[in-house]
Design an enzyme around this catalytic site. Structure first.
Site, PDB file in Angstrom:
ATOM      1  N   VAL A 124     -25.573 -74.003 -67.932  1.00 50.72           N
ATOM      2  CA  VAL A 124     -24.594 -72.998 -67.524  1.00 50.72           C
ATOM      3  C   VAL A 124     -24.849 -72.602 -66.081  1.00 50.72           C
ATOM      4  CG1 VAL A 124     -23.653 -70.700 -68.012  1.00 50.72           C
ATOM      5  CG2 VAL A 124     -24.481 -72.122 -69.893  1.00 50.72           C
ATOM      6  N   LYS A 125     -23.778 -72.409 -65.350  1.00 58.94           N
ATOM      7  CA  LYS A 125     -23.863 -71.942 -63.970  1.00 58.94           C
ATOM      8  C   LYS A 125     -23.257 -70.550 -63.887  1.00 58.94           C
ATOM      9  CE  LYS A 125     -21.820 -72.986 -59.413  1.00 58.94           C
ATOM     10  NZ  LYS A 125     -21.074 -74.002 -58.632  1.00 58.94           N
ATOM     11  N   THR A 126     -23.995 -69.619 -63.273  1.00 62.88           N
ATOM     12  CA  THR A 126     -23.488 -68.251 -63.178  1.00 62.88           C
ATOM     13  C   THR A 126     -24.027 -67.582 -61.924  1.00 62.88           C
ATOM     14  OG1 THR A 126     -23.046 -66.296 -64.537  1.00 62.88           O
ATOM     15  CG2 THR A 126     -25.340 -66.998 -64.395  1.00 62.88           C
TER      16      THR A 126
END
Length: 298
Positions: free
Chosen positions: A202-204
């Site tokens: 996941v990219k955040t």
């Protein structure tokens, strides 16, 4: 057919050495198939278990971006310093050398431009084409709380299903609209939903308060998005804090390719992410490399 004459007697069974089972140092990866683990190892450095991704996919919704007008001139020289490149298939086929050894994270969702509602994305790449391009993963934007939230989640789950069938991981990218909160509570929700629904990483975005709760509550690796351009010292500090608070690396774009000295900046980011270099020392390194880089182009 192999020659069966004069076969040697087998004897090297190493009975005193327990059989080794390889373990991935990427969170959650040990439950994945070998091919998917192998692709993740092209993104996350096997030694540190972390990644420095270079994001250059901005053009898929905003057209030419400052620093990306000529990717062949400004970005290709940086690729040897990146663990992975995040880009579109158009740029990959037209501009990126096929000799690239780094992993490629392929932008697989799209549709609207900056002139329209951004959450109205659809799947824009067939998984078969991702396999033909030999990418390490595909990326899909997920708009939790956005107008087309369910549609964007369905985009991701369809790609997850397709990826599981051919060993291609999916990166869930948490998108933040102009009217959406940017706090740890929101990012805990968005990241956990992406991981629960199958995204392998996941990219955040980083937040100053509570980012460690975002990474701790997500069963998949969390990669920090670089976001808007910051002064170099501030960007290095943000990267350091994110990794210290549990991020499995960074995916930076504007904070690298819009830097005065992009090559110096990406090398400094590498030191922060993989070696744990303190931001003040990384900034000193950047300054030293910057002088050399600017001098070469003077």
């Amino acid at each position: 057919m192999a020659d069966t004459d004069n076969l040697k007697e087998t004897k090297e069974y190493f009975l005193d050495i327990p059989m080794k089972t390889s373990q991935s140092n990427v969170r959650g990866a040990n439950a994945l198939d070998w091919g998917m683990q192998n692709r993740l190892s092209r993104i996350f450095q096997p030694g540190s278990g972390k990644t420095v991704m270079l994001a250059v996919d901005h053009g898929y919704f905003q057209g030419p971006t400052a620093g990306l007008e000529r990717i062949d001139v400004t970005i290709v020289p940086l690729l040897r310093h990146a663990n992975a490149l995040m880009c579109t298939r158009g740029v990959l086929r037209s501009t990126v050398p096929s000799s690239l050894q780094s992993g490629v994270v392929l932008r697989a969702s799209g549709g609207p431009s900056i002139l329209k509602e951004l959450s109205n994305e659809h799947i824009a790449v067939d998984m078969g084409d991702a396999v033909r391009l030999n990418v390490a993963a595909v990326a899909v934007q997920v708009f939790i709380g956005g107008e087309f939230e369910s549609q964007s989640i369905h985009n991701m789950t369809r790609l997850v299903d397709a990826g599981l069938g051919c060993g291609v991981p999916v990166l869930g990218v948490t998108a933040v609209g102009k009217d959406m909160a940017r706090d740890a509570r929101y990012f805990r929700l968005a990241c956990r939903m992406c991981a629960e629904l199958g995204a392998q990483f996941v990219k955040t975005y980083y937040v100053d308060e509570g980012f460690e709760t975002v990474t701790a509550s997500c069963p998949a690796p969390v990669v920090m998005a670089g976001g808007k351009k910051l002064p170099e010292r501030d960007a290095l500090t943000m990267a350091y804090r994110a990794v210290q608070e549990g991020a499995a690396g960074v995916d930076m774009g504007r904070n690298i390719f819009q830097s005065e000295a992009p090559t110096a900046m990406i090398q400094a980011v590498n030191k922060v992410v993989h070696d744990g270099m303190k931001p003040e020392h990384a900034y000193e390194l950047y300054q030293s490399l910057r002088r050399e880089e600017v001098g070469r182009h003077a």
